[in-house]
Design a protein around this motif. Structure first.
Motif, PDB file in Angstrom:
ATOM      1  N   GLY A  26      26.332  30.757  14.080  1.00  0.00           N
ATOM      2  CA  GLY A  26      25.292  31.547  14.758  1.00  0.00           C
ATOM      3  C   GLY A  26      25.583  31.802  16.223  1.00  0.00           C
ATOM      4  O   GLY A  26      24.687  31.782  17.057  1.00  0.00           O
ATOM      5  N   VAL A  47      14.069  31.795  14.804  1.00  0.00           N
ATOM      6  CA  VAL A  47      15.120  31.135  14.015  1.00  0.00           C
ATOM      7  C   VAL A  47      14.580  29.890  13.327  1.00  0.00           C
ATOM      8  O   VAL A  47      14.873  29.640  12.151  1.00  0.00           O
ATOM      9  CB  VAL A  47      16.344  30.807  14.899  1.00  0.00           C
ATOM     10  N   MET A  51      14.785  29.634   9.425  1.00  0.00           N
ATOM     11  CA  MET A  51      15.644  28.602   8.848  1.00  0.00           C
ATOM     12  C   MET A  51      14.854  27.645   7.974  1.00  0.00           C
ATOM     13  O   MET A  51      15.310  27.256   6.885  1.00  0.00           O
ATOM     14  CB  MET A  51      16.369  27.835   9.961  1.00  0.00           C
ATOM     15  N   ILE A 112      19.207  38.007  12.790  1.00  0.00           N
ATOM     16  CA  ILE A 112      19.032  36.739  12.073  1.00  0.00           C
ATOM     17  C   ILE A 112      19.491  36.908  10.627  1.00  0.00           C
ATOM     18  O   ILE A 112      19.965  35.969   9.997  1.00  0.00           O
ATOM     19  CB  ILE A 112      17.563  36.262  12.125  1.00  0.00           C
ATOM     20  N   ASN A 115      22.851  36.010  10.524  1.00  0.00           N
ATOM     21  CA  ASN A 115      23.121  34.799  11.270  1.00  0.00           C
ATOM     22  C   ASN A 115      23.662  33.739  10.325  1.00  0.00           C
ATOM     23  O   ASN A 115      22.995  33.312   9.392  1.00  0.00           O
ATOM     24  CB  ASN A 115      21.810  34.329  11.903  1.00  0.00           C
ATOM     25  N   VAL A 118      21.710  30.469   9.429  1.00  0.00           N
ATOM     26  CA  VAL A 118      20.679  30.469   8.394  1.00  0.00           C
ATOM     27  C   VAL A 118      21.309  30.332   7.013  1.00  0.00           C
ATOM     28  O   VAL A 118      20.841  29.566   6.170  1.00  0.00           O
ATOM     29  CB  VAL A 118      19.830  31.756   8.487  1.00  0.00           C
ATOM     30  N   GLY A 143      16.996  24.590  13.144  1.00  0.00           N
ATOM     31  CA  GLY A 143      16.366  25.616  13.978  1.00  0.00           C
ATOM     32  C   GLY A 143      16.040  25.091  15.356  1.00  0.00           C
ATOM     33  O   GLY A 143      16.282  25.755  16.374  1.00  0.00           O
TER      34      GLY A 143
END
Lengths: 195, 262
Positions: A26, A47, A51, A112, A115, A118, A143
């Motif tokens: 990330g 996030v 997550m 995201i 990302n 995740v 997160g």
């Protein structure tokens, strides 16, 4: 379910195996959104939310759909699908409920989706064969660790703006160097022993 | 069922369910945007100069669409055309438009003309230099010449000449950003139809001006006498054009001994 194991997972994911600074997952939003503290807090919260939700839903999907039908090889595909849908929903909900946050996150919210932190948390959960609560806690801790690194970085970058940097290093290069130094500092947490 | 069919059915089914969820969310949380805002944004120049008094074109469009601001003529770069378009969208009949104007530098003392009091070697901005004894020129009113106005201009309309004075080109549309930026206030907005200007705003006495700048107004009052419409006023040792009376005849330019009026 003992609390000690959950604590070790949460501290492990925040400090020892920090998603950005130890696992280097990330990095894109980490470099993109860390320009000022306000938007990094917003991004961090987004996030954490994504997550936590992604790791719990991915666990359910993997356990009850993929495993029971014997099609675990579709893990990557299905996880990406779940995460993409989640992010889209979060985006739509934020746009409606808090336009200010939506404006400050701007183009980073769709980021995201891609990302890897995740997606990484979902894979790590299944690799470590965590149960549902452990997966959720791991996602949440990951997160929080992401947000911690993001806020630390944004505070440093706000100071970098006012310091004299040699011309070749100005801008992104100095940020990468700073990230490397922070990562080395975070490796120090590896000595943390959790009983 | 073999594995390929299972995979296809499961992934297809999941995609279908997720798609349905997304559709539901997008209906449930649909945000109604004012369609006029989009239209207004298209019309506005989009340079975010801030001359309207709001934080950029988006903010002005927001305020207009929300009905908080009712004046469609605040956009300076867009001037008449934009004001009329905005009025059309908002349903306002009469628009009083500002006359288009441009920035004029009312100082002729470049590095050749004005005498320096010291060599400045600090931060290369007018504001920085102004903090140290009011800049490196002896004249306390003149242009410092480090180009703060060129950097703030959103339209690329001001450039520095070799003589260290800013030059405004025809891209200027009078947003007035440079006027707020200049620490010496040597820039002013002048209506486009006037092109006779006195390039000095020093309130020093003529004797002093003559010593420190070859282009400065020395207060000889020849222009005041020469003007057929009495448009030039003399106060505080400086000639000033009253633009409401000036008819661009150029008589003052001919008589000025220092070439201050052009």
């Amino acid at each position: 379910m003992d609390i000690g194991r959950l604590m070790s997972i949460i501290i492990g994911s925040i400090l020892i195996n920090n998603f950005i600074l130890t696992r280097f997952l990330g990095c894109c939003p980490f470099l993109g959104v860390s320009k000022d503290t306000d938007s990094s807090i917003g991004m961090g919260l987004a996030v954490i939310f994504v997550m936590t939700l992604a790791s719990s839903i991915c666990w359910v999907v993997e356990r009850y759909i993929l495993m029971s039908l014997g099609i675990e090889y579709l893990r990557t595909l299905v996880f990406i699908l779940v995460i993409a849908v989640l992010v889209q929903m979060v985006e739509a909900i934020i746009l409606k409920t808090s336009p200010g946050l939506y404006k400050s996150l701007g183009i980073y919210l769709p980021l995201i989706t891609t990302n890897c932190a995740v997606l990484g948390v979902a894979f790590l959960n299944s690799d470590k064969s965590y149960n549902f609560i452990e997966s959720t806690i791991h996602g949440f801790g990951g997160g929080v660790g992401f947000m911690l690194a993001l806020i630390l970085m944004s505070c440093i970058r706000e100071r970098i703006q006012f310091s004299k940097i040699p011309k070749p290093f100005a801008g992104t290069p100095i940020v990468f160097i700073t990230t490397g130094l922070m990562a080395m500092a975070f490796i120090g947490f590896a000595g943390l022993i959790i009983q | 069922m073999d594995i390929i069919t299972t995979s296809a059915v499961i992934v297809g089914g999941m995609s279908f369910i997720f798609g349905a969820c997304l559709t539901y969310v997008s209906y449930k949380f649909a945000v109604v945007l004012d369609p006029r805002k989009e239209l207004l944004l298209k019309i506005l120049p989009g340079v975010n100069c801030g001359a309207c008094g709001f934080a950029g074109c988006g903010n002005y469009a927001d305020k207009l669409a929300a009905g908080e601001i009712l004046s469609p003529n605040l956009c300076v770069p867009g001037s008449d055309a934009v004001a009329r378009e905005i009025a059309k969208i908002l349903g306002i009949d009469e628009v009083s438009c500002k006359n288009p104007c441009k920035a004029v530098i009312i100082c002729g003392g470049g590095s050749k003309e004005a005498v320096k009091q010291f060599e400045y070697d600090g931060v290369y901005t007018c504001k920085g230099a102004n903090l140290i004894a009011g800049g490196n020129k002896v004249c306390k009113y003149g242009c410092i010449g480090f180009g703060d106005c060129t950097r703030v201009c959103p339209f690329d309309a001001i450039h520095m000449s070799n003589n260290g004075l800013p030059v405004v080109n025809n891209k200027c549309n009078g947003c007035g950003k440079c006027i707020n930026e200049c620490p010496k206030k040597v820039l002013t907005l002048v209506d486009n139809k006037h092109f006779v200007n006195i390039l000095c705003h020093s309130n020093d006495k003529g004797v002093l001006v003559r010593k420190i700048c070859t282009k400065g107004c020395i207060g000889c009052m020849k222009c005041v006498k020469a003007c057929p419409t009495q448009a030039i006023e003399y106060e505080n040792f400086l000639a000033k054009i009253n633009y409401t009376k000036c008819n661009n005849c150029g008589e003052c330019i001919k008589v000025c001994p220092t070439g201050t009026i052009i």
